[in-house]
Motif scaffolding. Structure first.
Motif, PDB file in Angstrom:
ATOM      1  N   ASP A 142       0.833  -1.210   0.000  1.00  0.00           N
ATOM      2  CA  ASP A 142       0.000   0.000   0.000  1.00  0.00           C
ATOM      3  C   ASP A 142       0.865   1.257   0.000  1.00  0.00           C
ATOM      4  N   GLN A 143       1.988   1.199   0.697  1.00  0.00           N
ATOM      5  CA  GLN A 143       2.881   2.359   0.715  1.00  0.00           C
ATOM      6  C   GLN A 143       3.461   2.622  -0.673  1.00  0.00           C
ATOM      7  N   LYS A 144       3.848   1.588  -1.391  1.00  0.00           N
ATOM      8  CA  LYS A 144       4.407   1.762  -2.734  1.00  0.00           C
ATOM      9  C   LYS A 144       3.351   2.297  -3.724  1.00  0.00           C
ATOM     10  N   VAL A 145       2.120   1.783  -3.595  1.00  0.00           N
ATOM     11  CA  VAL A 145       1.052   2.263  -4.472  1.00  0.00           C
ATOM     12  C   VAL A 145       0.737   3.735  -4.193  1.00  0.00           C
ATOM     13  N   ALA A 146       0.675   4.109  -2.913  1.00  0.00           N
ATOM     14  CA  ALA A 146       0.411   5.510  -2.550  1.00  0.00           C
ATOM     15  C   ALA A 146       1.541   6.407  -3.016  1.00  0.00           C
ATOM     16  N   ASP A 147       2.767   5.929  -2.928  1.00  0.00           N
ATOM     17  CA  ASP A 147       3.908   6.737  -3.391  1.00  0.00           C
ATOM     18  C   ASP A 147       3.826   6.961  -4.901  1.00  0.00           C
ATOM     19  N   ALA A 148       3.401   5.945  -5.655  1.00  0.00           N
ATOM     20  CA  ALA A 148       3.252   6.094  -7.104  1.00  0.00           C
ATOM     21  C   ALA A 148       2.160   7.117  -7.434  1.00  0.00           C
ATOM     22  N   GLN A 149       1.063   7.099  -6.659  1.00  0.00           N
ATOM     23  CA  GLN A 149       0.002   8.075  -6.886  1.00  0.00           C
ATOM     24  C   GLN A 149       0.456   9.497  -6.557  1.00  0.00           C
ATOM     25  N   ALA A 150       1.243   9.632  -5.486  1.00  0.00           N
ATOM     26  CA  ALA A 150       1.748  10.959  -5.114  1.00  0.00           C
ATOM     27  C   ALA A 150       2.696  11.495  -6.177  1.00  0.00           C
ATOM     28  N   LYS A 151       3.520  10.615  -6.705  1.00  0.00           N
ATOM     29  CA  LYS A 151       4.456  11.055  -7.751  1.00  0.00           C
ATOM     30  C   LYS A 151       3.699  11.448  -9.024  1.00  0.00           C
ATOM     31  N   ALA A 152       2.601  10.755  -9.324  1.00  0.00           N
ATOM     32  CA  ALA A 152       1.791  11.130 -10.486  1.00  0.00           C
ATOM     33  C   ALA A 152       1.162  12.512 -10.281  1.00  0.00           C
ATOM     34  N   ALA A 153       0.757  12.811  -9.031  1.00  0.00           N
ATOM     35  CA  ALA A 153       0.196  14.137  -8.740  1.00  0.00           C
ATOM     36  C   ALA A 153       1.257  15.222  -8.899  1.00  0.00           C
ATOM     37  N   LEU A 154       2.493  14.900  -8.527  1.00  0.00           N
ATOM     38  CA  LEU A 154       3.581  15.871  -8.701  1.00  0.00           C
ATOM     39  C   LEU A 154       3.824  16.151 -10.178  1.00  0.00           C
ATOM     40  N   VAL A 155       3.618  15.134 -11.009  1.00  0.00           N
ATOM     41  CA  VAL A 155       3.748  15.354 -12.458  1.00  0.00           C
ATOM     42  C   VAL A 155       2.692  16.355 -12.939  1.00  0.00           C
ATOM     43  N   ALA A 156       1.443  16.157 -12.477  1.00  0.00           N
ATOM     44  CA  ALA A 156       0.374  17.085 -12.863  1.00  0.00           C
ATOM     45  C   ALA A 156       0.679  18.497 -12.382  1.00  0.00           C
ATOM     46  N   GLN A 157       1.217  18.609 -11.193  1.00  0.00           N
ATOM     47  CA  GLN A 157       1.579  19.934 -10.661  1.00  0.00           C
ATOM     48  C   GLN A 157       2.671  20.584 -11.509  1.00  0.00           C
ATOM     49  N   ALA A 158       3.676  19.792 -11.886  1.00  0.00           N
ATOM     50  CA  ALA A 158       4.767  20.325 -12.702  1.00  0.00           C
ATOM     51  C   ALA A 158       4.259  20.749 -14.083  1.00  0.00           C
ATOM     52  N   GLN A 159       3.351  19.964 -14.634  1.00  0.00           N
ATOM     53  CA  GLN A 159       2.778  20.324 -15.938  1.00  0.00           C
ATOM     54  C   GLN A 159       1.995  21.637 -15.840  1.00  0.00           C
ATOM     55  N   ALA A 160       1.259  21.824 -14.728  1.00  0.00           N
ATOM     56  CA  ALA A 160       0.503  23.075 -14.543  1.00  0.00           C
ATOM     57  C   ALA A 160       1.439  24.269 -14.424  1.00  0.00           C
ATOM     58  N   ASP A 161       2.562  24.089 -13.717  1.00  0.00           N
ATOM     59  CA  ASP A 161       3.534  25.173 -13.583  1.00  0.00           C
ATOM     60  C   ASP A 161       4.109  25.559 -14.941  1.00  0.00           C
ATOM     61  N   VAL A 162       4.421  24.550 -15.743  1.00  0.00           N
ATOM     62  CA  VAL A 162       4.980  24.827 -17.078  1.00  0.00           C
ATOM     63  C   VAL A 162       3.952  25.552 -17.942  1.00  0.00           C
ATOM     64  N   ALA A 163       2.692  25.086 -17.877  1.00  0.00           N
ATOM     65  CA  ALA A 163       1.652  25.725 -18.676  1.00  0.00           C
ATOM     66  C   ALA A 163       1.422  27.175 -18.244  1.00  0.00           C
ATOM     67  N   ARG A 164       1.443  27.418 -16.922  1.00  0.00           N
ATOM     68  CA  ARG A 164       1.232  28.778 -16.415  1.00  0.00           C
ATOM     69  C   ARG A 164       2.359  29.703 -16.847  1.00  0.00           C
ATOM     70  N   LEU A 165       3.595  29.247 -16.670  1.00  0.00           N
ATOM     71  CA  LEU A 165       4.726  30.088 -17.053  1.00  0.00           C
ATOM     72  C   LEU A 165       4.819  30.246 -18.566  1.00  0.00           C
ATOM     73  N   GLY A 166       4.411  29.202 -19.299  1.00  0.00           N
ATOM     74  CA  GLY A 166       4.401  29.324 -20.760  1.00  0.00           C
ATOM     75  C   GLY A 166       3.383  30.345 -21.223  1.00  0.00           C
ATOM     76  N   LYS A 167       2.209  30.358 -20.556  1.00  0.00           N
ATOM     77  CA  LYS A 167       1.200  31.350 -20.898  1.00  0.00           C
ATOM     78  C   LYS A 167       1.691  32.754 -20.582  1.00  0.00           C
TER      79      LYS A 167
END
Length: 372
Positions: A142-167
């Motif tokens: 369960d810890q490994k699965v939760a860590d994978a989900q958290a890392k996926a959320a960090l990807v979404a956050q990084a993509q939002a930052d790139v999109a905001r700064l690109g805009k």
């Protein structure tokens, strides 16, 4: 001796009637001179339509200041005042090295976040496979699965930052929002620009653009005429400094509320100005032809008497004496005033009555001289 007396008697008999007639004529002339001479007019029914001429303000159909959406230095500008521009045309370019660095940093963080998410996902899949062999506990899986989900959320956050700064980086190019003409330019190459338009951000207006091929003509209609100034009402716009040049339009919108201070109704007339007859911000006059559903009697405004008991008109009766008639007034055009009550067309009203005129006073009606 009788002959002289006879001659004298004949002379007296001949001259006495002439003398009496002359004295009567003199009395009549004196009495006529004692009467106040007055000129009279009769109230006339107003026309079914009337013109209303009002001062107006000329406004561009679209008018807006242009501010920077990103901070930096002006790299170049491409248009100056008076230049026609199209929607989306480049007006200026801003150099923002700090923003470029932040964008590159965000892009690198996104790459790292994707790599971490991929590793976390593969690890979670492996631990789930080991779970069937009972080599690892359920808690660890369960810890490994939760860590994978958290890392996926960090990807979404990084993509939002790139999109905001690109805009934000795209705002380094200042573009025209609509077709129009540049009416102001407040920047030079190298000028430091702050993003925003508020006083707190110290933002400076870079350009001002107006679309003047179509204009809004704003006028304030008096409350008494507001009922007739409806949407679709034709209007003619005139420029006092350009005699003979006019533009036709219609009332396109009205405030639907009377200004409680000025007692006027705000209306706007749209006109086609593709030949640039008028310039935004200039003064004009707008002429309306309004329908009067209930034409009323009207008099010259010089026929009114302002008395402490109210407005009166001096009416000459059949015996050439004055009656002070109370009236209720309507619309006043300056030279003519509308009479709502108290008068009929048959009444002879004194024109330019003296303030000393009294009820019952005898007058002499005269014909006014031409041009008087």
């Amino acid at each position: 001796m009788a002959a002289p007396f006879l001659v004298a008697g004949v002379l007296v008999a001949l001259l006495l009637p002439a003398r009496i007639h002359a004295q009567a004529g003199l009395r009549q002339q004196t009495q006529a001179q004692a009467l106040t001479p007055v000129a009279v007019v009769h109230a006339q029914t107003g026309p079914a339509t009337r013109e209303l001429l009002l001062p107006a303000r000329v406004m561009a159909f679209a008018d807006t200041p242009i501010y920077a959406r990103t901070s930096g230095y002006v790299k170049r500008w491409t248009v100056d005042i008076g230049a026609p521009v199209k929607a989306g045309q480049l007006l200026a370019e801003i150099e923002a090295p700090e923003l470029d660095d932040s964008l590159r940093q965000a892009q690198a963080a996104q790459v790292r976040a994707v790599a971490d998410a991929d590793l976390a996902r593969v690890t979670a899949e492996r631990w789930q496979a080991l779970g069937s062999t009972e080599a690892v506990t359920r808690q660890e899986i369960d810890q490994k699965v939760a860590d994978a989900q958290a890392k996926a959320a960090l990807v979404a956050q990084a993509q939002a930052d790139v999109a905001r700064l690109g805009k934000t980086a795209s705002y380094k190019q200042v573009l025209a929002p609509f077709d129009g003409v540049v009416t102001a330019r407040n920047l030079e190459v190298g000028t430091l620009i702050n993003a925003g338009s508020s006083a707190a951000s110290a933002g400076v207006e870079l350009f001002h653009i107006a679309s003047s091929s179509r204009l809004r003509i704003a006028a304030d209609v008096p409350e008494a005429d507001a009922y007739a100034a409806t949407v679709g009402q034709p209007a003619t716009v005139e420029a006092p400094d350009q005699p003979g040049r006019m533009l036709a339009g219609t009332i396109s919108r009205r405030a639907e509320a009377i200004d409680p201070v000025a007692r006027t109704l705000h209306v706007e007339v749209d006109v086609d100005n593709r030949e640039h007859v008028f310039l935004p911000g200039s003064f004009a006059q707008v002429r309306f032809r309004l329908a009067d559903n209930q034409p009323r009697l009207s008099l010259p405004s010089t026929a009114l008497l302002m008395r402490p008991e109210g407005v009166r008109v001096a009416v000459v009766r059949a015996d050439n004496t004055i009656a002070l008639q109370p009236v209720r007034l309507g619309r006043n055009s300056g030279t003519q005033v509308q009479v709502l009550e108290g008068l009929t067309p048959a009444m002879a009203v004194v024109l330019n009555p003296p303030d000393s005129l009294l009820a019952g006073q005898a007058v002499q009606v005269v014909t006014p001289q031409a041009g008087a």
